[in-house]
Design a protein around this motif. Structure first.
Motif, PDB file in Angstrom:
ATOM      1  N   VAL A  45       0.837  -1.201   0.000  1.00  7.94           N
ATOM      2  CA  VAL A  45       0.000   0.000   0.000  1.00  7.94           C
ATOM      3  C   VAL A  45       0.873   1.252   0.000  1.00  7.94           C
ATOM      4  O   VAL A  45       1.725   1.429   0.882  1.00  7.94           O
ATOM      5  N   ASN A  46       0.663   2.111  -0.995  1.00  8.14           N
ATOM      6  CA  ASN A  46       1.379   3.387  -1.082  1.00  8.14           C
ATOM      7  C   ASN A  46       2.880   3.228  -0.841  1.00  8.14           C
ATOM      8  O   ASN A  46       3.473   3.847   0.054  1.00  8.14           O
ATOM      9  N   LYS A  47       3.446   2.381  -1.673  1.00  6.63           N
ATOM     10  CA  LYS A  47       4.886   2.124  -1.621  1.00  6.63           C
ATOM     11  C   LYS A  47       5.344   1.748  -3.027  1.00  6.63           C
ATOM     12  O   LYS A  47       4.696   0.938  -3.692  1.00  6.63           O
ATOM     13  N   PRO A  48       6.429   2.338  -3.527  1.00  5.87           N
ATOM     14  CA  PRO A  48       6.935   1.932  -4.847  1.00  5.87           C
ATOM     15  C   PRO A  48       7.413   0.490  -4.812  1.00  5.87           C
ATOM     16  O   PRO A  48       8.270   0.130  -4.006  1.00  5.87           O
ATOM     17  N   ILE A  49       6.826  -0.334  -5.662  1.00  9.92           N
ATOM     18  CA  ILE A  49       7.176  -1.752  -5.725  1.00  9.92           C
ATOM     19  C   ILE A  49       7.712  -2.053  -7.114  1.00  9.92           C
ATOM     20  O   ILE A  49       7.027  -1.834  -8.113  1.00  9.92           O
ATOM     21  N   ILE A  50       8.917  -2.551  -7.191  1.00 11.87           N
ATOM     22  CA  ILE A  50       9.537  -2.845  -8.480  1.00 11.87           C
ATOM     23  C   ILE A  50       9.364  -4.319  -8.825  1.00 11.87           C
ATOM     24  O   ILE A  50       9.473  -5.191  -7.955  1.00 11.87           O
ATOM     25  N   ALA A  51       9.057  -4.572 -10.082  1.00 11.51           N
ATOM     26  CA  ALA A  51       8.884  -5.953 -10.546  1.00 11.51           C
ATOM     27  C   ALA A  51       9.674  -6.130 -11.835  1.00 11.51           C
ATOM     28  O   ALA A  51       9.587  -5.302 -12.748  1.00 11.51           O
ATOM     29  N   TYR A  52      10.416  -7.225 -11.897  1.00 10.58           N
ATOM     30  CA  TYR A  52      11.201  -7.553 -13.084  1.00 10.58           C
ATOM     31  C   TYR A  52      10.566  -8.662 -13.905  1.00 10.58           C
ATOM     32  O   TYR A  52      11.100  -9.033 -14.945  1.00 10.58           O
ATOM     33  N   SER A  53       9.433  -9.187 -13.429  1.00  9.26           N
ATOM     34  CA  SER A  53       8.774 -10.272 -14.147  1.00  9.26           C
ATOM     35  C   SER A  53       7.292 -10.288 -13.798  1.00  9.26           C
ATOM     36  O   SER A  53       6.848  -9.690 -12.802  1.00  9.26           O
ATOM     37  N   TRP A  54       6.541 -10.993 -14.617  1.00  2.00           N
ATOM     38  CA  TRP A  54       5.104 -11.192 -14.395  1.00  2.00           C
ATOM     39  C   TRP A  54       4.869 -11.859 -13.036  1.00  2.00           C
ATOM     40  O   TRP A  54       4.015 -11.425 -12.260  1.00  2.00           O
ATOM     41  N   ALA A  55       5.637 -12.906 -12.742  1.00  2.00           N
ATOM     42  CA  ALA A  55       5.460 -13.636 -11.486  1.00  2.00           C
ATOM     43  C   ALA A  55       5.739 -12.746 -10.283  1.00  2.00           C
ATOM     44  O   ALA A  55       5.027 -12.802  -9.273  1.00  2.00           O
ATOM     45  N   GLU A  56       6.761 -11.909 -10.396  1.00  2.00           N
ATOM     46  CA  GLU A  56       7.108 -11.021  -9.288  1.00  2.00           C
ATOM     47  C   GLU A  56       6.019  -9.972  -9.069  1.00  2.00           C
ATOM     48  O   GLU A  56       5.698  -9.623  -7.928  1.00  2.00           O
ATOM     49  N   ALA A  57       5.442  -9.476 -10.152  1.00  2.00           N
ATOM     50  CA  ALA A  57       4.366  -8.490 -10.032  1.00  2.00           C
ATOM     51  C   ALA A  57       3.154  -9.097  -9.331  1.00  2.00           C
ATOM     52  O   ALA A  57       2.552  -8.482  -8.438  1.00  2.00           O
ATOM     53  N   ILE A  58       2.785 -10.311  -9.718  1.00  2.18           N
ATOM     54  CA  ILE A  58       1.636 -10.980  -9.111  1.00  2.18           C
ATOM     55  C   ILE A  58       1.900 -11.284  -7.640  1.00  2.18           C
ATOM     56  O   ILE A  58       1.035 -11.115  -6.782  1.00  2.18           O
ATOM     57  N   GLU A  59       3.111 -11.717  -7.344  1.00  6.44           N
ATOM     58  CA  GLU A  59       3.448 -12.057  -5.965  1.00  6.44           C
ATOM     59  C   GLU A  59       3.320 -10.838  -5.049  1.00  6.44           C
ATOM     60  O   GLU A  59       2.844 -10.953  -3.914  1.00  6.44           O
ATOM     61  N   ASN A  60       3.731  -9.677  -5.542  1.00  7.86           N
ATOM     62  CA  ASN A  60       3.763  -8.479  -4.703  1.00  7.86           C
ATOM     63  C   ASN A  60       2.469  -7.677  -4.718  1.00  7.86           C
ATOM     64  O   ASN A  60       2.228  -6.888  -3.792  1.00  7.86           O
ATOM     65  N   LEU A  61       1.639  -7.865  -5.761  1.00  9.41           N
ATOM     66  CA  LEU A  61       0.450  -7.036  -5.897  1.00  9.41           C
ATOM     67  C   LEU A  61      -0.842  -7.820  -6.095  1.00  9.41           C
ATOM     68  O   LEU A  61      -1.929  -7.256  -5.963  1.00  9.41           O
ATOM     69  N   GLY A  62      -0.747  -9.103  -6.424  1.00  7.47           N
ATOM     70  CA  GLY A  62      -1.936  -9.863  -6.796  1.00  7.47           C
ATOM     71  C   GLY A  62      -2.329  -9.547  -8.229  1.00  7.47           C
ATOM     72  O   GLY A  62      -1.761  -8.659  -8.871  1.00  7.47           O
ATOM     73  N   TYR A  63      -3.303 -10.301  -8.732  1.00  8.01           N
ATOM     74  CA  TYR A  63      -3.751 -10.058 -10.111  1.00  8.01           C
ATOM     75  C   TYR A  63      -5.236 -10.393 -10.251  1.00  8.01           C
ATOM     76  O   TYR A  63      -5.748 -11.328  -9.632  1.00  8.01           O
ATOM     77  N   SER A  64      -5.895  -9.596 -11.110  1.00  6.95           N
ATOM     78  CA  SER A  64      -7.292  -9.853 -11.464  1.00  6.95           C
ATOM     79  C   SER A  64      -7.522  -9.388 -12.892  1.00  6.95           C
ATOM     80  O   SER A  64      -6.911  -8.408 -13.353  1.00  6.95           O
ATOM     81  N   ASP A  65      -8.414 -10.072 -13.592  1.00  7.74           N
ATOM     82  CA  ASP A  65      -8.802  -9.640 -14.937  1.00  7.74           C
ATOM     83  C   ASP A  65      -9.807  -8.486 -14.901  1.00  7.74           C
ATOM     84  O   ASP A  65     -10.184  -7.963 -15.956  1.00  7.74           O
TER      85      ASP A  65
END
Length: 485
Positions: A45-65
């Motif tokens: 929440v309200n923090k810059p989160i860096i992702a180098y891959s799809w898996a890393e983005a989902i792990e740190n932020l979750g995903y929904s269509d």
């Protein structure tokens, strides 16, 4: 598992192609994500989160269509799955402490298990009771609770716990995320003097101190078509941390602008006229997925940089797009011919055309035609200037507070001229030269600790108008018919 004897086959899901890495056009994207599915709820929440891959983005932020409610997921898909570029910095403003709603459901169990038909459930808030709501059960003693691959919560009875095996239903109380409570002010954000916390777009200034990365492109798909948000994005693109500059990618509202002819008026009325803005219209589509054009263009721009040694001297215009249509907000398709697209370009608006495949189309920043200065008009030249300035700051920051001696001046002049010659030799710029001039540095300034250089840079403008003049030559016809006679 049943007894196995023989040869068996299993399949893994198709892997995402590893993204290429871009460091000159790193995207910083502000929006909302289903963080109830992330590995660290509050850390997202309200923090810059860096992702180098799809898996890393989902792990740190979750995903929904559900991209309408979870806007960062669209940007994840655009960057990692459609364009293939990394890293991407995400800032989620959806706060589970604020943007939530309480709910209760009766869960029907089948084979000691049931799935709640509600998305966004905050796991720590779940309370499981018997069907009458009298007895409260204990997690990991009486039941387990976990999200399935679609993000829905599955409750399973534990043998030996207090929940009877024959139980047909349970009463579940929980809080769930409510993205509809996120408003423009959450995206804009600010600084709380009491808590010392930054939120929303104000966190742009925290990207470099936290991650050591200078923002390259700022965007907020789903919000940037709102003038109040767009004006803040533009302000945050300049003098980041007091020094750095970058560009932003914004959208025109295709809910109201349904004809290309109306786009320039909307642009000017709402003051989308900055030299740091790449302005996009309309939306785009890939299969049945609809994207804000800014999501695709920002990813394409970063990808183009990565294909060119991370030097942003090449325009994203006329680069192929993985889209299948251009559409309005109501999903109705729009097909522009080159003349219509050129009309948008003449107003400083980027679009897409289908010529031997879909292509981005437009080299001008939103400042055009209000300015014809090449460094403020053309996207690649503007980006080269920002990138060059940012690189200069990062390279010579170590020299700050050194003695103002001839050796200091000479080291900067020699280093910069060598660097400029290298880019020129590779054809990435037309030239660069730095000088230390006496007239710019009176002794009073030097006594006050200030020295000044002047550096001239020539970046190549895009060859957006190539003309071949055809002429009929009668002598060729004569030679063909009569030879040398």
């Amino acid at each position: 598992m049943s007894y196995q004897h023989g040869i068996y086959i299993q399949e893994n899901p198709t892997s995402i192609i590893p993204p290429v890495t871009s460091d000159s056009g790193v995207q910083v994207i502000v929006g909302t994500a289903p963080i109830n599915l992330s590995k660290d709820l509050q850390g997202a929440v309200n923090k810059p989160i860096i992702a180098y891959s799809w898996a890393e983005a989902i792990e740190n932020l979750g995903y929904s269509d559900d991209w309408e409610n979870y806007t960062l997921c669209e940007a994840m898909d655009a960057s990692f799955r459609r364009i293939g570029v990394a890293p991407v910095i995400f800032i989620n403003v959806l706060d589970p402490e604020v943007h939530k709603v309480a709910d209760t459901e009766t869960l029907t169990l089948t084979d000691e298990e049931g799935t709640l038909d509600a998305f966004g459930i905050i796991l720590s808030s779940v309370v499981v009771k018997d069907s009458e709501g009298v007895t409260t059960y204990t997690k990991d003693v009486d039941y387990t609770a976990a999200f399935n691959s679609d993000g829905y919560l599955v409750i399973s009875i534990i043998d030996g716990g207090l929940i009877p095996i024959e139980t047909a239903g349970l009463k579940i109380e929980f809080n769930k995320l409510d993205p509809s409570l996120v408003d423009d002010e959450d995206i804009i954000g600010g600084y709380d003097v009491v808590t010392g916390k930054y939120t929303g777009l104000e966190l742009i200034g925290q990207v470099y101190p936290r991650l050591g990365i200078v923002p390259g492109l700022i965007l907020t798909p789903g919000y940037s078509h709102k003038p109040g948000v767009a004006s803040v994005i533009d302000v945050k693109s300049e003098s980041i941390n007091g020094s750095f500059n970058c560009m932003n990618v914004l959208d025109i509202d295709s809910t109201t602008v349904k004809s290309y002819q109306d786009a320039p008026t909307w642009k000017n009325t709402n003051a989308y006229t900055s030299k740091r803005t790449i302005l996009c219209w309309p939306k785009v589509k890939i299969g049945d997925k609809v994207y804000w054009f800014s999501s695709i263009i920002a990813a394409l721009t970063a990808y183009t940089d990565a294909q060119n040694d991370n030097v942003p001297y090449v325009s994203p215009s006329n680069k192929t797009l993985p889209i299948t249509a251009t559409v309005l907000a109501d999903n109705s398709e729009v097909y522009l011919d080159q003349l219509q697209a050129n009309f948008l370009n003449s107003a400083g608006i980027m679009t897409a055309i289908n010529v031997n495949g879909w292509r981005a189309w437009g080299n001008n920043t939103a400042a055009y035609p209000g300015t014809t200065d090449p460094k403020d008009r053309f996207i690649p030249i503007r980006r080269v200037f920002d990138w060059w300035g940012n690189t200069f700051i990062l390279t010579y920051f170590q020299k700050v507070d050194d003695p103002s001696s001839y050796r200091l001046i000479e080291s900067i002049v020699d280093s910069e001229n060598i660097r400029g010659n290298g880019f020129q030799a590779r054809g990435q710029i037309a030239g660069a030269k730095i000088e230390f001039r006496q007239e710019d540095n009176p002794i009073t300034n030097i006594l006050n600790g200030q020295i000044q250089f002047i550096q001239k840079i020539a970046a190549f403008p895009p060859a957006e108008n190539i003309v071949n003049v055809l002429e009929f030559d009668p002598s060729m016809l004569q030679s063909a018919l009569y030879g040398g006679e």
